[in-house]
Design a protein around this motif. Structure first.
Motif, short mmCIF file in Angstrom:
data_model
loop_
_atom_site.label_atom_id
_atom_site.label_comp_id
_atom_site.label_asym_id
_atom_site.label_seq_id
_atom_site.Cartn_x
_atom_site.Cartn_y
_atom_site.Cartn_z
N ALA A 133 0.81 -1.22 0.00
CA ALA A 133 0.00 0.00 0.00
C ALA A 133 0.84 1.27 0.00
O ALA A 133 0.46 2.28 -0.61
CB ALA A 133 -0.94 0.00 1.20
N LYS A 134 1.99 1.24 0.65
CA LYS A 134 2.77 2.47 0.81
C LYS A 134 3.38 2.96 -0.51
O LYS A 134 3.82 4.12 -0.61
CB LYS A 134 3.86 2.31 1.87
N THR A 135 3.41 2.10 -1.53
CA THR A 135 3.94 2.53 -2.83
C THR A 135 2.86 2.48 -3.92
O THR A 135 3.15 2.71 -5.09
CB THR A 135 5.11 1.64 -3.28
N TYR A 136 1.62 2.21 -3.52
CA TYR A 136 0.56 2.01 -4.51
C TYR A 136 0.19 3.32 -5.21
O TYR A 136 -0.06 4.33 -4.57
CB TYR A 136 -0.67 1.42 -3.82
N ASN A 137 0.16 3.26 -6.54
CA ASN A 137 -0.17 4.41 -7.38
C ASN A 137 0.84 5.54 -7.19
O ASN A 137 0.48 6.72 -7.14
CB ASN A 137 -1.59 4.91 -7.11
N VAL A 138 2.10 5.16 -7.11
CA VAL A 138 3.20 6.11 -6.89
C VAL A 138 4.26 5.93 -7.98
O VAL A 138 4.62 4.79 -8.32
CB VAL A 138 3.83 5.90 -5.49
N PHE A 139 4.76 7.02 -8.50
CA PHE A 139 5.87 6.97 -9.47
C PHE A 139 7.15 6.53 -8.77
O PHE A 139 7.43 6.95 -7.65
CB PHE A 139 6.08 8.35 -10.09
N ALA A 143 13.82 0.67 -10.25
CA ALA A 143 13.47 -0.52 -9.47
C ALA A 143 14.65 -0.90 -8.58
O ALA A 143 15.49 -1.73 -8.94
CB ALA A 143 13.09 -1.67 -10.39
N SER A 144 14.70 -0.31 -7.41
CA SER A 144 15.78 -0.58 -6.47
C SER A 144 15.75 -2.04 -6.03
O SER A 144 14.69 -2.65 -5.88
CB SER A 144 15.63 0.33 -5.25
N ALA A 145 16.93 -2.60 -5.79
CA ALA A 145 17.01 -3.98 -5.29
C ALA A 145 16.38 -4.09 -3.90
O ALA A 145 15.99 -5.19 -3.48
CB ALA A 145 18.46 -4.43 -5.25
N LYS A 146 16.25 -2.98 -3.20
CA LYS A 146 15.68 -2.97 -1.85
C LYS A 146 14.21 -2.56 -1.84
O LYS A 146 13.62 -2.40 -0.77
CB LYS A 146 16.48 -2.02 -0.95
N ARG A 147 13.61 -2.42 -2.98
CA ARG A 147 12.23 -1.96 -3.06
C ARG A 147 11.28 -2.98 -2.41
O ARG A 147 11.62 -4.17 -2.28
CB ARG A 147 11.83 -1.75 -4.53
N THR A 183 16.37 4.50 2.59
CA THR A 183 16.81 3.14 2.91
C THR A 183 16.40 2.15 1.82
O THR A 183 17.22 1.36 1.34
CB THR A 183 16.22 2.70 4.26
N ARG A 184 15.15 2.21 1.43
CA ARG A 184 14.63 1.31 0.39
C ARG A 184 14.83 1.88 -1.01
O ARG A 184 14.63 1.18 -1.99
CB ARG A 184 13.14 1.07 0.62
N ARG A 185 15.18 3.14 -1.08
CA ARG A 185 15.39 3.84 -2.35
C ARG A 185 14.17 3.74 -3.24
O ARG A 185 14.20 3.26 -4.37
CB ARG A 185 16.65 3.33 -3.05
N GLN A 186 13.07 4.25 -2.66
CA GLN A 186 11.80 4.26 -3.38
C GLN A 186 10.93 5.38 -2.82
O GLN A 186 11.13 5.84 -1.69
CB GLN A 186 11.08 2.92 -3.21
N ASN A 187 9.95 5.80 -3.59
CA ASN A 187 8.97 6.76 -3.11
C ASN A 187 7.89 6.02 -2.32
O ASN A 187 7.42 4.95 -2.75
CB ASN A 187 8.33 7.51 -4.29
N VAL A 188 7.51 6.56 -1.18
CA VAL A 188 6.50 5.93 -0.33
C VAL A 188 5.55 7.00 0.22
O VAL A 188 5.83 8.19 0.16
CB VAL A 188 7.15 5.18 0.86
N THR A 189 4.45 6.53 0.78
CA THR A 189 3.51 7.44 1.44
C THR A 189 3.04 6.82 2.74
O THR A 189 2.95 5.59 2.86
CB THR A 189 2.29 7.73 0.55
N SER A 190 2.72 7.66 3.70
CA SER A 190 2.14 7.19 4.96
C SER A 190 0.61 7.33 4.92
O SER A 190 -0.07 6.97 5.87
CB SER A 190 2.70 7.99 6.14
#
Length: 248
Positions: A133-139, A143-147, A183-190
């Motif tokens: 959910a934290k990356t859903y519908n997010v640019f 594709a980080s290896a830690k995603r 840390t995960r090298r990705q865009n996320v949302t709370s």
């Protein structure tokens, strides 16, 4: 009752015909335009149709709406239409409703839009993983290896060079407060979007047929729209079958 229905239908059809007095007044009949001074109206042929017509309107300093672009042929989702709150991911339905237009991107270079524009490359994805959910519908810029999102549940934007030659992002089911997770090298949302409703709804250039829920027009018309769209005018897009436009 049949006379009343016919009268209502006549008024709506007249409002959609360019060159008629009602054409420029159509945005005044729409329920959720708010403070927008640019409005794109996409009218589907029916709830089950994959064909639509797009028109664009601009509000002048006198408060009057004027037709900026007349009828453009458009395509919509292969699954027809559904109200935005009732849409389900992977049904191919186009969400009916009113949405902001927030930004743009494309495999091709910025054609001269005032919207924030990103020229995408082979590393760019749009995540639609409903198990994350934290990356859903997010640019996602790569594709980080830690995603935490699955690549199989994301669109690699450059894989669609025709459709995503140019695209505008429709603010359907978008999460709030997106930030970079170093840390995960990705865009996320709370504040996640609803993972049931679907992701990656854009206004983009047409391919060979219907879309997976987006709205598409010819590439030339997409460029015309992008050059016209101005975030200072708080643009919105109103999308629905013609019979439901005034409720969208």
């Amino acid at each position: 009752m049949r006379r009343l229905a016919a009268a209502i239908g006549f008024v709506l059809v007249a409002a959609l015909l360019p060159g008629t007095p009602a054409a420029a007044a159509l945005p005044d009949k729409l329920a959720h335009v708010g403070n927008a001074r640019q409005v794109i109206v996409v009218s589907g042929n029916s709830w089950g149709s994959t064909y639509a017509t797009l028109r664009a309107y601009q509000r002048g300093s006198d408060g009057e709406w004027r037709l900026k672009f007349g009828a453009m042929k458009a395509r919509s989702g292969y699954g027809g239409w559904a109200w935005a709150s009732q849409r389900v991911q992977d049904t191919g339905q186009t969400p009916a409703g009113t949405f902001r237009i927030t930004e743009a991107f494309g495999v091709r270079a910025d054609p001269g839009t005032s919207l924030p524009y990103r020229k995408v490359d082979k590393n760019d994805y749009w995540s639609g993983d409903n198990k994350d959910a934290k990356t859903y519908n997010v640019f996602q810029p790569y594709a980080s290896a830690k995603r935490t999102w699955r690549k199989s549940q994301a669109e690699r934007l450059a894989a669609y060079p025709t459709q995503y030659a140019h695209a505008a992002v429709i603010d359907f089911n978008r999460p709030a407060g997106v930030r970079w997770d170093a840390t995960r090298r990705q865009n996320v949302t709370s504040t996640p979007a609803n993972t049931r409703l679907g992701s990656a709804i854009f206004l983009h250039a047409s391919g060979k047929g219907s879309t997976a829920g987006c709205v598409s027009v010819s590439r030339a018309n997409m460029v015309r729209l992008l050059k016209w769209l101005n975030p200072a005018k708080k643009p919105r897009i109103v999308m629905a079958p013609a019979s439901a436009l005034t409720r969208a």
